[in-house]
Design a protein around this motif. Structure first.
Motif, PDB file in Angstrom:
ATOM      1  N   VAL A   1       0.854  -1.179   0.000  1.00 29.32           N
ATOM      2  CA  VAL A   1       0.000   0.000   0.000  1.00 29.32           C
ATOM      3  C   VAL A   1       0.893   1.233   0.000  1.00 29.32           C
ATOM      4  O   VAL A   1       1.901   1.274   0.716  1.00 29.32           O
ATOM      5  CB  VAL A   1      -0.915   0.003   1.249  1.00 29.32           C
ATOM      6  CG1 VAL A   1      -1.681   1.313   1.376  1.00 29.32           C
ATOM      7  CG2 VAL A   1      -1.872  -1.183   1.199  1.00 29.32           C
ATOM      8  N   PRO A   2       0.582   2.255  -0.795  1.00 33.48           N
ATOM      9  CA  PRO A   2       1.418   3.470  -0.813  1.00 33.48           C
ATOM     10  C   PRO A   2       1.523   4.108   0.565  1.00 33.48           C
ATOM     11  O   PRO A   2       0.596   4.023   1.377  1.00 33.48           O
ATOM     12  CB  PRO A   2       0.659   4.390  -1.792  1.00 33.48           C
ATOM     13  CG  PRO A   2      -0.160   3.472  -2.632  1.00 33.48           C
ATOM     14  CD  PRO A   2      -0.531   2.317  -1.761  1.00 33.48           C
ATOM     15  N   ILE A   3       2.652   4.768   0.803  1.00 32.58           N
ATOM     16  CA  ILE A   3       2.906   5.379   2.111  1.00 32.58           C
ATOM     17  C   ILE A   3       1.804   6.364   2.496  1.00 32.58           C
ATOM     18  O   ILE A   3       1.342   6.392   3.643  1.00 32.58           O
ATOM     19  CB  ILE A   3       4.280   6.088   2.116  1.00 32.58           C
ATOM     20  CG1 ILE A   3       5.409   5.057   1.952  1.00 32.58           C
ATOM     21  CG2 ILE A   3       4.466   6.879   3.405  1.00 32.58           C
ATOM     22  CD1 ILE A   3       5.541   4.109   3.118  1.00 32.58           C
ATOM     23  N   TRP A   4       1.368   7.170   1.545  1.00 36.01           N
ATOM     24  CA  TRP A   4       0.367   8.180   1.880  1.00 36.01           C
ATOM     25  C   TRP A   4      -0.949   7.544   2.316  1.00 36.01           C
ATOM     26  O   TRP A   4      -1.651   8.084   3.173  1.00 36.01           O
ATOM     27  CB  TRP A   4       0.147   9.127   0.695  1.00 36.01           C
ATOM     28  CG  TRP A   4      -0.462   8.505  -0.532  1.00 36.01           C
ATOM     29  CD1 TRP A   4       0.189   7.901  -1.565  1.00 36.01           C
ATOM     30  CD2 TRP A   4      -1.867   8.439  -0.840  1.00 36.01           C
ATOM     31  NE1 TRP A   4      -0.704   7.450  -2.507  1.00 36.01           N
ATOM     32  CE2 TRP A   4      -1.975   7.775  -2.097  1.00 36.01           C
ATOM     33  CE3 TRP A   4      -3.028   8.871  -0.203  1.00 36.01           C
ATOM     34  CZ2 TRP A   4      -3.191   7.534  -2.706  1.00 36.01           C
ATOM     35  CZ3 TRP A   4      -4.253   8.633  -0.805  1.00 36.01           C
ATOM     36  CH2 TRP A   4      -4.329   7.973  -2.048  1.00 36.01           C
ATOM     37  N   LEU A   5      -1.265   6.358   1.754  1.00 33.52           N
ATOM     38  CA  LEU A   5      -2.470   5.664   2.177  1.00 33.52           C
ATOM     39  C   LEU A   5      -2.288   5.016   3.548  1.00 33.52           C
ATOM     40  O   LEU A   5      -3.238   4.899   4.320  1.00 33.52           O
ATOM     41  CB  LEU A   5      -2.854   4.595   1.150  1.00 33.52           C
ATOM     42  CG  LEU A   5      -3.864   5.010   0.076  1.00 33.52           C
ATOM     43  CD1 LEU A   5      -4.161   3.849  -0.863  1.00 33.52           C
ATOM     44  CD2 LEU A   5      -5.160   5.502   0.730  1.00 33.52           C
ATOM     45  N   GLN A   6      -1.043   4.596   3.836  1.00 26.12           N
ATOM     46  CA  GLN A   6      -0.780   4.059   5.166  1.00 26.12           C
ATOM     47  C   GLN A   6      -0.964   5.151   6.228  1.00 26.12           C
ATOM     48  O   GLN A   6      -1.513   4.900   7.302  1.00 26.12           O
ATOM     49  CB  GLN A   6       0.634   3.481   5.241  1.00 26.12           C
ATOM     50  CG  GLN A   6       0.802   2.185   4.457  1.00 26.12           C
ATOM     51  CD  GLN A   6       2.184   1.583   4.639  1.00 26.12           C
ATOM     52  OE1 GLN A   6       3.119   1.919   3.916  1.00 26.12           O
ATOM     53  NE2 GLN A   6       2.310   0.704   5.609  1.00 26.12           N
ATOM     54  N   VAL A   7      -0.497   6.368   5.913  1.00 27.61           N
ATOM     55  CA  VAL A   7      -0.702   7.497   6.829  1.00 27.61           C
ATOM     56  C   VAL A   7      -2.197   7.764   6.999  1.00 27.61           C
ATOM     57  O   VAL A   7      -2.698   7.966   8.115  1.00 27.61           O
ATOM     58  CB  VAL A   7       0.024   8.751   6.318  1.00 27.61           C
ATOM     59  CG1 VAL A   7      -0.324   9.966   7.180  1.00 27.61           C
ATOM     60  CG2 VAL A   7       1.533   8.521   6.305  1.00 27.61           C
ATOM     61  N   GLY A   8      -2.923   7.736   5.878  1.00 25.70           N
ATOM     62  CA  GLY A   8      -4.369   7.907   5.947  1.00 25.70           C
ATOM     63  C   GLY A   8      -5.024   6.813   6.770  1.00 25.70           C
ATOM     64  O   GLY A   8      -5.977   7.069   7.522  1.00 25.70           O
ATOM     65  N   GLY A   9      -4.508   5.586   6.644  1.00 28.15           N
ATOM     66  CA  GLY A   9      -5.027   4.483   7.436  1.00 28.15           C
ATOM     67  C   GLY A   9      -4.857   4.722   8.928  1.00 28.15           C
ATOM     68  O   GLY A   9      -5.739   4.397   9.726  1.00 28.15           O
ATOM     69  N   GLY A  10      -3.720   5.298   9.300  1.00 29.84           N
ATOM     70  CA  GLY A  10      -3.503   5.624  10.700  1.00 29.84           C
ATOM     71  C   GLY A  10      -4.520   6.628  11.213  1.00 29.84           C
ATOM     72  O   GLY A  10      -5.021   6.508  12.343  1.00 29.84           O
TER      73      GLY A  10
END
Length: 212
Positions: free
Chosen positions: A91-100
């Motif tokens: 998963v792209p990093i920006w989506l991982q941040v969004g997931g958080g």
């Protein structure tokens, strides 16, 4: 916490999994915070949630509840293998941040649900000894099962934060069972909890406003 950590990091094959540690600390930080809050403000609910099962638990729930828990455990193992070890579905990093961010939002809804509902038992039963009553305020004003709604948000946020598209897909399996549990739970509440039928008439949606 030890069992949870083993389930998270053994399949991952490493202790240097950053997002795994972020999830672990966020999750247990929230669990600890809610436990302390319940201990101070609603110890009766804390005792209720620490019970390991009761004779008056609905028979179907004695089968369904462990199955849901087993699926969530399998979901965690799958994401650990995927994101931590094999990187099957990155998963792209920006989506991982969004997931958080989504994960933290699920914690907020969890807390609001705990704060509003003093009868929030982990099992389906009518708590006659505690004066069980219908709750229609707070998040219960918008959906009939805000705890399940929070779990859905939790599944999405956790899957994205850990970095597993497969986790997002497989996480829908326990949610389908929870949706079925919500239907059966409502049947029990309509039959045995005074005022619940009227509550259903006023709050139309179970998990997602304007959807279901």
């Amino acid at each position: 916490m030890v069992v949870f950590a083993l389930a998270l990091f053994l399949p991952a094959g490493t202790l240097t999994w950053l997002t795994g540690w972020i999830f672990f600390m966020l999750f247990f930080g929230f669990v600890l915070a809610v436990t302390v809050w319940l201990f101070k403000h609603n110890p009766a609910l804390l005792r209720e949630r620490m019970r390991m099962g009761t004779l008056d638990q609905q028979g179907w729930d004695k089968l369904l509840f462990p199955l849901v828990n087993a699926l969530f455990f399998a979901w965690l193992l799958l994401m650990s293998f995927d994101a931590g070890r094999f990187h099957w579905s990155p998963v792209p990093i920006w989506l991982q941040v969004g997931g958080g961010i989504v994960l933290v939002c699920s914690f907020l809804l969890f807390f609001l649900t705990f704060r509003e509902n003093a009868y929030l038992s982990p099992v389906v039963r009518i708590q006659q000894e505690r004066g069980h009553a219908v709750i229609s305020t707070g998040p219960y004003h918008y959906v009939r099962h805000p705890m399940y709604a929070a779990i859905l948000i939790f599944v999405v946020g956790t899957s994205l934060l850990l970095g597993s598209w497969y986790g997002l897909l497989f996480g829908m399996a326990p949610m389908i069972l929870l949706a079925r549990r919500a239907i059966l739970e409502e049947r029990t509440l309509r039959e045995h909890l005074h005022g619940y039928t009227d509550y259903i008439a006023h709050v139309q949606y179970r998990l997602i406003p304007y959807v279901w």
